[in-house]
Every structure is written in structure tokens, then in C-alpha cells.
Design a protein around this motif. Structure first.
Motif, PDB file in Angstrom:
ATOM      1  N   ILE A   1       0.865  -1.172   0.000  1.00  0.00           N
ATOM      2  CA  ILE A   1       0.000   0.000   0.000  1.00  0.00           C
ATOM      3  C   ILE A   1       0.895   1.213   0.000  1.00  0.00           C
ATOM      4  O   ILE A   1       1.794   1.325   0.815  1.00  0.00           O
ATOM      5  N   ARG A   2       0.613   2.083  -0.905  1.00  0.00           N
ATOM      6  CA  ARG A   2       1.362   3.318  -0.970  1.00  0.00           C
ATOM      7  C   ARG A   2       0.456   4.440  -0.513  1.00  0.00           C
ATOM      8  O   ARG A   2      -0.730   4.445  -0.802  1.00  0.00           O
ATOM      9  N   MET A   3       1.018   5.361   0.189  1.00  0.00           N
ATOM     10  CA  MET A   3       0.267   6.535   0.596  1.00  0.00           C
ATOM     11  C   MET A   3       0.864   7.712  -0.157  1.00  0.00           C
ATOM     12  O   MET A   3       1.820   8.324   0.304  1.00  0.00           O
ATOM     13  N   PRO A   4       0.331   8.000  -1.362  1.00  0.00           N
ATOM     14  CA  PRO A   4       0.928   9.045  -2.186  1.00  0.00           C
ATOM     15  C   PRO A   4       0.720  10.416  -1.579  1.00  0.00           C
ATOM     16  O   PRO A   4      -0.194  10.632  -0.792  1.00  0.00           O
ATOM     17  N   VAL A   5       1.596  11.310  -1.992  1.00  0.00           N
ATOM     18  CA  VAL A   5       1.449  12.694  -1.572  1.00  0.00           C
ATOM     19  C   VAL A   5       0.204  13.234  -2.249  1.00  0.00           C
ATOM     20  O   VAL A   5       0.003  13.069  -3.440  1.00  0.00           O
ATOM     21  N   SER A   6      -0.640  13.836  -1.478  1.00  0.00           N
ATOM     22  CA  SER A   6      -1.890  14.360  -2.005  1.00  0.00           C
ATOM     23  C   SER A   6      -1.653  15.698  -2.681  1.00  0.00           C
ATOM     24  O   SER A   6      -0.855  16.512  -2.231  1.00  0.00           O
ATOM     25  N   SER A  36       5.062  -3.764   4.962  1.00  0.00           N
ATOM     26  CA  SER A  36       5.456  -2.446   4.462  1.00  0.00           C
ATOM     27  C   SER A  36       4.362  -1.404   4.711  1.00  0.00           C
ATOM     28  O   SER A  36       4.663  -0.257   5.045  1.00  0.00           O
ATOM     29  N   ALA A  37       3.118  -1.793   4.560  1.00  0.00           N
ATOM     30  CA  ALA A  37       2.014  -0.865   4.823  1.00  0.00           C
ATOM     31  C   ALA A  37       1.957  -0.509   6.302  1.00  0.00           C
ATOM     32  O   ALA A  37       1.762   0.658   6.664  1.00  0.00           O
ATOM     33  N   ARG A  38       2.141  -1.505   7.166  1.00  0.00           N
ATOM     34  CA  ARG A  38       2.120  -1.260   8.612  1.00  0.00           C
ATOM     35  C   ARG A  38       3.252  -0.323   9.006  1.00  0.00           C
ATOM     36  O   ARG A  38       3.050   0.641   9.746  1.00  0.00           O
ATOM     37  N   GLU A  39       4.437  -0.567   8.487  1.00  0.00           N
ATOM     38  CA  GLU A  39       5.587   0.285   8.819  1.00  0.00           C
ATOM     39  C   GLU A  39       5.387   1.709   8.318  1.00  0.00           C
ATOM     40  O   GLU A  39       5.759   2.671   8.991  1.00  0.00           O
ATOM     41  N   GLY A  40       4.787   1.854   7.132  1.00  0.00           N
ATOM     42  CA  GLY A  40       4.511   3.189   6.610  1.00  0.00           C
ATOM     43  C   GLY A  40       3.530   3.950   7.487  1.00  0.00           C
ATOM     44  O   GLY A  40       3.722   5.143   7.768  1.00  0.00           O
ATOM     45  N   LEU A  41       2.487   3.269   7.937  1.00  0.00           N
ATOM     46  CA  LEU A  41       1.512   3.902   8.837  1.00  0.00           C
ATOM     47  C   LEU A  41       2.166   4.304  10.154  1.00  0.00           C
ATOM     48  O   LEU A  41       1.946   5.412  10.656  1.00  0.00           O
ATOM     49  N   ILE A  42       2.956   3.406  10.702  1.00  0.00           N
ATOM     50  CA  ILE A  42       3.631   3.697  11.975  1.00  0.00           C
ATOM     51  C   ILE A  42       4.523   4.929  11.828  1.00  0.00           C
ATOM     52  O   ILE A  42       4.484   5.847  12.654  1.00  0.00           O
ATOM     53  N   SER A  43       5.335   4.963  10.779  1.00  0.00           N
ATOM     54  CA  SER A  43       6.251   6.095  10.570  1.00  0.00           C
ATOM     55  C   SER A  43       5.488   7.405  10.447  1.00  0.00           C
ATOM     56  O   SER A  43       5.870   8.414  11.050  1.00  0.00           O
ATOM     57  N   PHE A  44       4.411   7.387   9.669  1.00  0.00           N
ATOM     58  CA  PHE A  44       3.611   8.594   9.479  1.00  0.00           C
ATOM     59  C   PHE A  44       3.004   9.055  10.799  1.00  0.00           C
ATOM     60  O   PHE A  44       3.084  10.228  11.160  1.00  0.00           O
ATOM     61  N   LEU A  45       2.393   8.145  11.538  1.00  0.00           N
ATOM     62  CA  LEU A  45       1.742   8.508  12.797  1.00  0.00           C
ATOM     63  C   LEU A  45       2.743   8.972  13.844  1.00  0.00           C
ATOM     64  O   LEU A  45       2.489   9.936  14.573  1.00  0.00           O
ATOM     65  N   GLU A  46       3.889   8.316  13.923  1.00  0.00           N
ATOM     66  CA  GLU A  46       4.912   8.741  14.882  1.00  0.00           C
ATOM     67  C   GLU A  46       5.472  10.111  14.517  1.00  0.00           C
ATOM     68  O   GLU A  46       5.766  10.910  15.409  1.00  0.00           O
TER      69      GLU A  46
END
Length: 159
Positions: A1-6, A36-46
Motif C-alpha cells: 500500500i502506498r500513501m501518495p502525496v496528495s 510495508s504498509a504497517r511500517e509506513g503507517l507507523i512512521s507517518f503517525l509517529e
């Protein structure tokens, strides 16, 4: 899962805007089976200043919620074993007002429609942008503020 820049032109929420309604003594619980999706969410939230605990399965998440409590649950709908709906149902037995954000790539699901209607959850269709996640967090934080006894303090935390 990618969270692109909006590229949306909406005003950007700051960490202070989002965290204003959140208790600092309970974490956000992220449940996502894709590493990878979980790590991306964690990094963003932290990066926004949240305390985050995470799990790859609903069963693991139940243990973390018992140990730490949780202020907001962010879960994938499709998980190995118990799915996201089963997880939120179990956690809401202990905390009926728990704010929940469910993520899924299956946006045309009758189960998702029912969850959003009947269980008052936030839904994020995958893939989603960081702006969409921020907005869902803000709405979830506000929904948890409706009840003054919404699980803040040491409730749910192991002693």
C-alpha cells in the motif's frame, strides 16, 4: 500500500490539530498484516507525534489493547484469522465508544457499507493519501471526545 502525496488544495492539518483531542497516555493501535504498509503507517503517525503500537493479526492486537489500552483503532478489514470487523467488535465490547478507522481495498463490499452505517466507523479505501488519513484521524478523535468517559486515563491499561 502506498500513501501518495496528495495534491488536494485543502488546508493541511497539523499534528497539533489532530492530537488536540487525543489522550497522550493511550496509543493508537494499528493492525495491518502487510509489513510495508504497517511500517509506513507507523512512521507517518509517529512523525505526527502519536504513540503507536502495532500488530499483524487481530489476535495479537487484542493482547496489545489489553496491555496498553488504545485511543483509536486503525485496522485493515482483511486480516489472517479474525478479520477487522471481528476485532473491532471484540474491542468495543470493552469500550463501546472506541473510535475506529477501517482500511480496505474492497470498497464495494456490503460488509464495509454495513460497518460504516451500523457501527459508526471511519472508512479509508486503499490506497489512500496522507491527507485522507489525517482527516479520518481528526474525525475519529472528535468522535471519541463526545463522551467524557471515553477511555482516557489508565482505563484499559494493565497495572
Amino acid at each position: 500500500i502506498r500513501m501518495p502525496v496528495s495534491t488536494d488544495s485543502e488546508p493541511e492539518l497539523t499534528a497539533t490539530d489532530i492530537t488536540a483531542g487525543l489522550s497522550r497516555d493511550q496509543p493508537i493501535l494499528v493492525v495491518e498484516d502487510e509489513d510495508s504498509a504497517r511500517e509506513g503507517l507507523i512512521s507517518f503517525l509517529e512523525a505526527l507525534g502519536y504513540w503507536v503500537v502495532s500488530a499483524a493479526t487481530a489476535e495479537e492486537a487484542i493482547g496489545l489493547a489489553t496491555m496498553h489500552g488504545c485511543r483509536i483503532l486503525i485496522t485493515d478489514y482483511v486480516l489472517p484469522g479474525l478479520n477487522g470487523e471481528g476485532l473491532l467488535t471484540l474491542l468495543r465490547e470493552q469500550r463501546p465508544d472506541l473510535p475506529v478507522i477501517v482500511m480496505s481495498g474492497f470498497t464495494a463490499s456490503s460488509s464495509i457499507d454495513r460497518l460504516t452505517r451500523e457501527l459508526e466507523i471511519e472508512f479509508l479505501p486503499k490506497p489512500f493519501s496522507t491527507d485522507q488519513l489525517r482527516a479520518a484521524l481528526e474525525r475519529a478523535a472528535k468522535s471519541g471526545d463526545d463522551d467524557p468517559d471515553s477511555g482516557r486515563g489508565d482505563q484499559g491499561r494493565s497495572q
